[in-house]
Design a protein around this motif. Sequence first.
Motif, mmCIF file in Angstrom:
data_model
loop_
_atom_site.group_PDB
_atom_site.id
_atom_site.type_symbol
_atom_site.label_atom_id
_atom_site.label_comp_id
_atom_site.label_asym_id
_atom_site.label_seq_id
_atom_site.Cartn_x
_atom_site.Cartn_y
_atom_site.Cartn_z
ATOM 1 N N GLY A 1 0.852 -1.206 0.000
ATOM 2 C CA GLY A 1 0.000 0.000 0.000
ATOM 3 C C GLY A 1 0.877 1.240 0.000
ATOM 4 N N PRO B 1 -0.157 7.442 2.148
ATOM 5 C CA PRO B 1 0.767 8.195 3.008
ATOM 6 C C PRO B 1 1.460 7.325 4.053
ATOM 7 C CG PRO B 1 -1.395 9.259 2.909
ATOM 8 C CD PRO B 1 -1.503 8.009 2.117
ATOM 9 N N ALA B 2 0.745 6.403 4.686
ATOM 10 C CA ALA B 2 1.352 5.580 5.742
ATOM 11 C C ALA B 2 2.404 4.639 5.162
ATOM 12 C CB ALA B 2 0.274 4.795 6.488
ATOM 13 N N ALA C 1 -1.334 -0.803 -5.080
ATOM 14 C CA ALA C 1 -2.318 -1.241 -6.064
ATOM 15 C C ALA C 1 -2.591 -0.155 -7.112
ATOM 16 C CB ALA C 1 -3.617 -1.632 -5.351
ATOM 17 N N GLU C 2 -2.489 1.106 -6.709
ATOM 18 C CA GLU C 2 -2.800 2.184 -7.652
ATOM 19 C C GLU C 2 -1.666 2.319 -8.672
ATOM 20 O OE1 GLU C 2 -4.771 5.812 -6.094
ATOM 21 O OE2 GLU C 2 -4.385 4.955 -4.132
ATOM 22 N N ARG D 1 -3.112 12.196 -0.854
ATOM 23 C CA ARG D 1 -4.555 11.936 -0.932
ATOM 24 C C ARG D 1 -5.356 13.102 -0.343
ATOM 25 N NH1 ARG D 1 -6.242 7.396 -2.206
ATOM 26 N NH2 ARG D 1 -4.500 6.215 -1.356
ATOM 27 N N ILE E 1 -1.447 -6.887 -3.748
ATOM 28 C CA ILE E 1 -1.080 -8.120 -3.035
ATOM 29 C C ILE E 1 -2.382 -8.790 -2.607
ATOM 30 C CG2 ILE E 1 0.180 -9.095 -1.078
ATOM 31 C CD1 ILE E 1 2.035 -7.691 -3.124
ATOM 32 N N THR F 1 -2.839 -0.884 3.830
ATOM 33 C CA THR F 1 -3.801 -0.886 2.723
ATOM 34 C C THR F 1 -4.920 0.145 2.888
ATOM 35 O OG1 THR F 1 -4.805 -2.780 3.856
ATOM 36 C CG2 THR F 1 -3.395 -3.264 1.979
ATOM 37 N N GLY F 2 -4.909 0.916 3.982
ATOM 38 C CA GLY F 2 -5.824 2.047 4.113
ATOM 39 C C GLY F 2 -7.295 1.661 4.183
ATOM 40 N N ARG G 1 -12.405 8.296 -3.251
ATOM 41 C CA ARG G 1 -11.270 7.996 -2.367
ATOM 42 C C ARG G 1 -9.933 8.287 -3.048
ATOM 43 N NH1 ARG G 1 -9.899 7.394 3.034
ATOM 44 N NH2 ARG G 1 -7.894 6.353 3.108
ATOM 45 N N LEU H 1 -15.559 15.100 3.906
ATOM 46 C CA LEU H 1 -15.289 14.697 2.528
ATOM 47 C C LEU H 1 -16.420 15.132 1.596
ATOM 48 C CD1 LEU H 1 -13.206 13.074 0.868
ATOM 49 C CD2 LEU H 1 -14.686 11.100 1.157
ATOM 50 N N GLU I 1 -4.947 3.496 8.236
ATOM 51 C CA GLU I 1 -6.401 3.330 8.381
ATOM 52 C C GLU I 1 -6.862 1.884 8.343
ATOM 53 O OE1 GLU I 1 -9.001 5.755 6.077
ATOM 54 O OE2 GLU I 1 -8.094 7.615 6.760
ATOM 55 N N LEU J 1 -7.576 9.789 9.990
ATOM 56 C CA LEU J 1 -6.878 11.014 9.600
ATOM 57 C C LEU J 1 -5.435 10.695 9.257
ATOM 58 C CD1 LEU J 1 -8.221 13.396 12.390
ATOM 59 C CD2 LEU J 1 -8.864 13.445 9.970
ATOM 60 N N VAL J 2 -4.812 11.616 8.507
ATOM 61 C CA VAL J 2 -3.480 11.307 8.006
ATOM 62 C C VAL J 2 -2.400 11.432 9.085
ATOM 63 C CG1 VAL J 2 -2.897 13.616 7.109
ATOM 64 C CG2 VAL J 2 -2.047 11.577 5.957
ATOM 65 N N LYS K 1 -11.013 22.199 4.117
ATOM 66 C CA LYS K 1 -9.929 22.851 3.376
ATOM 67 C C LYS K 1 -10.373 23.805 2.274
ATOM 68 C CE LYS K 1 -7.968 18.886 2.318
ATOM 69 N NZ LYS K 1 -8.723 17.842 3.029
HETATM 70 C C1 LIG Z 1 -10.406 13.719 -0.696
HETATM 71 C C2 LIG Z 1 -9.850 13.382 0.658
HETATM 72 C C3 LIG Z 1 -9.528 14.408 1.530
HETATM 73 C C4 LIG Z 1 -8.996 14.113 2.784
HETATM 74 N N1 LIG Z 1 -8.690 15.149 3.614
HETATM 75 C C5 LIG Z 1 -8.117 14.881 4.797
HETATM 76 C C6 LIG Z 1 -7.712 15.952 5.662
HETATM 77 O O1 LIG Z 1 -7.920 17.122 5.375
HETATM 78 N N2 LIG Z 1 -7.075 15.641 6.835
HETATM 79 C C7 LIG Z 1 -6.831 14.334 7.182
HETATM 80 O O2 LIG Z 1 -6.222 14.097 8.236
HETATM 81 N N3 LIG Z 1 -7.231 13.301 6.389
HETATM 82 C C8 LIG Z 1 -7.866 13.548 5.219
HETATM 83 N N4 LIG Z 1 -8.248 12.502 4.415
HETATM 84 C C9 LIG Z 1 -8.006 11.123 4.888
HETATM 85 C C10 LIG Z 1 -6.554 10.701 4.579
HETATM 86 O O3 LIG Z 1 -6.372 10.734 3.204
HETATM 87 C C11 LIG Z 1 -6.298 9.323 5.149
HETATM 88 O O4 LIG Z 1 -6.360 9.392 6.557
HETATM 89 C C12 LIG Z 1 -4.921 8.770 4.737
HETATM 90 O O5 LIG Z 1 -4.798 8.719 3.343
HETATM 91 C C13 LIG Z 1 -4.713 7.375 5.330
HETATM 92 O O6 LIG Z 1 -3.493 6.865 4.864
HETATM 93 P P1 LIG Z 1 -3.226 5.303 4.682
HETATM 94 O O7 LIG Z 1 -1.868 5.229 4.058
HETATM 95 O O8 LIG Z 1 -3.504 4.597 5.932
HETATM 96 O O9 LIG Z 1 -4.319 4.759 3.635
HETATM 97 P P2 LIG Z 1 -4.654 5.151 2.149
HETATM 98 O O10 LIG Z 1 -4.338 6.578 1.884
HETATM 99 O O11 LIG Z 1 -6.043 4.686 1.910
HETATM 100 O O12 LIG Z 1 -3.647 4.296 1.259
HETATM 101 C C14 LIG Z 1 -3.759 2.913 1.125
HETATM 102 C C15 LIG Z 1 -3.177 2.492 -0.211
HETATM 103 O O13 LIG Z 1 -3.093 1.067 -0.239
HETATM 104 C C16 LIG Z 1 -3.507 0.599 -1.502
HETATM 105 N N5 LIG Z 1 -3.937 -0.805 -1.355
HETATM 106 C C17 LIG Z 1 -5.089 -1.272 -0.818
HETATM 107 N N6 LIG Z 1 -5.109 -2.620 -0.852
HETATM 108 C C18 LIG Z 1 -3.946 -3.010 -1.417
HETATM 109 C C19 LIG Z 1 -3.382 -4.295 -1.735
HETATM 110 N N7 LIG Z 1 -4.022 -5.436 -1.433
HETATM 111 N N8 LIG Z 1 -2.164 -4.335 -2.340
HETATM 112 C C20 LIG Z 1 -1.491 -3.170 -2.626
HETATM 113 N N9 LIG Z 1 -1.985 -1.942 -2.358
HETATM 114 C C21 LIG Z 1 -3.199 -1.863 -1.759
HETATM 115 C C22 LIG Z 1 -4.632 1.542 -1.870
HETATM 116 O O14 LIG Z 1 -4.868 1.504 -3.267
HETATM 117 C C23 LIG Z 1 -4.057 2.878 -1.386
HETATM 118 O O15 LIG Z 1 -3.286 3.472 -2.400
HETATM 119 C C24 LIG Z 1 -8.802 12.763 3.162
HETATM 120 C C25 LIG Z 1 -9.165 11.728 2.290
HETATM 121 C C26 LIG Z 1 -9.686 12.025 1.050
HETATM 122 C C27 LIG Z 1 -10.073 10.903 0.114
#
Ligand SMILES: Cc1cc2nc3c(=O)[nH]c(=O)nc-3n(C[C@H](O)[C@H](O)[C@H](O)COP(=O)(O)OP(=O)(O)OC[C@H]3O[C@@H](n4cnc5c(N)ncnc54)[C@H](O)[C@@H]3O)c2cc1C
Length: 396
Positions: free
Chosen positions: A7, A10-11, A33-34, A41, A78, A105-106, A126, A152, A273, A284-285, A316
């Motif tokens: 994944g 950001p994380a 995956a993307e 994001r 994966i 994987t968020g 998303r 959102l 997430e 949140l991020v 925002k």
């Molecule tokens: C439009 C929008 C605005 C936002 N604004 C804010 C904000 O202002 N403040 C804030 O704190 N948060 C905000 N968020 C939420 C923030 O984006 C998330 O909290 C953050 O992205 C979480 O990060 P993450 O890495 O855990 O998961 P994600 O960002 O969801 O990333 C997970 C990644 O894993 C990939 N993945 C999933 N399954 C698999 C697999 N099996 N194999 C390989 N890859 C895989 C996904 O495709 C994705 O690219 C916003 C979200 C959106 C959509």
Amino acid sequence: MRILVVGAGPAGTRCALRTAGRVPGAQVLLAGAEPALPYDRVALSKHLVGDLTQEALITHTLADLRAAGVSYRPGTRIERLDLTAREAITARGERIPYDRCVIATGSRSFRLPLPGADLPGVIAWRDLAESRQMLQVARDGGPAVVIGGGLLGLEAAVGLAARGMKVTVLHAVGWPMERQLDYDAGTLLANRLRARGLTIHMPAATVAIEGKERAEAVLLKSGERIPARLVAMCVGVRPNVDLAKVSGLEVARGIVADAAMHTSDPNVLAIGECAEVEGRLIGLVAPALEQAEIAAATIAGEAAIWAPRAESAALKVSGTHVWSGGEVAPANAEAVTLRAGESYRRLWWREGRLVGAVLYGDTSEAGFYQILIASGRPVASRADAALGQAYLKDAA
Ligand SMILES: Cc1cc2nc3c(=O)[nH]c(=O)nc-3n(C[C@H](O)[C@H](O)[C@H](O)COP(=O)(O)OP(=O)(O)OC[C@H]3O[C@@H](n4cnc5c(N)ncnc54)[C@H](O)[C@@H]3O)c2cc1C
């Protein structure tokens, strides 16, 4: 040590970079995956509204990642981990060996199980690809409906309106962003958005999305039918736990992890997430990035523990400054309210300590209140604190 991060949100991206920097000789592979390069994001809202180009969303180029010691494989989903062999199996059947695997994987946007929810033109927003789809439909203008008046949903609504669509927001509760705002701040915000041309129905219950080949209208319980060329579903997210489930890891609401980010398998960690860390999901991020740092430290053999902090959120792209932090309208706290012109400020106090704040209009003191909430410092004069940092003389 071979480290696989699954994944590239950001994380995952932060964890891959930190691990490469911290573990000598580590071979770090980031599989996402993307198809895109890692991107911001959170900034998709600014992209939708037209303030940021797609290129400006990219946070790391291939060269950046390579220079930091990370190999990147976009478009690589994966499907399963073989925990015994310590191999990840991709959607194409390839096996990738690892010594440690970090699942990042968020979440995905939840799609309400309504009739018509799968019609083309219904988008559960998303990622970048969905933003592109929304922009494509918005190019020809016309009516759009956003289901969900949370953070959102409002950012989607403002973005689509800025792109020339006539937008209606449907929200199940009596005021928008009810998780972050109290009723008064929510009402001020709704009025401001209406004055800017959005139509907002609250409370509204959606019963179906109608259309033959693609979405054409949204039907409400009241019988009202709202035309829609585009329906954006912004009604919450669900952690992506499928990979963990099929691999036999312990899953509750998210992938169960301890404060050092270990899952039920000693060689697999979970962050962001998708993870349920000590019983807590995040949305949140900022905490996702903190967990990424903890996982990197854990892999490096350092003792590190994630401790949750008070959350804060800001809207925002609305043209209106709105911020909230800590507990909003908690039952067992005293509220102090300050109104001045277009600005509204409400602070909640428990046992002489600030536990939550909502700011509307003027958010210049957000950082101050966030620190006050996080520190738990006792404050004698709540009236001074409501005016702002410059007025507070007595923080212990
Ligand atoms: C439009 C929008 C605005 C936002 N604004 C804010 C904000 O202002 N403040 C804030 O704190 N948060 C905000 N968020 C939420 C923030 O984006 C998330 O909290 C953050 O992205 C979480 O990060 P993450 O890495 O855990 O998961 P994600 O960002 O969801 O990333 C997970 C990644 O894993 C990939 N993945 C999933 N399954 C698999 C697999 N099996 N194999 C390989 N890859 C895989 C996904 O495709 C994705 O690219 C916003 C979200 C959106 C959509």
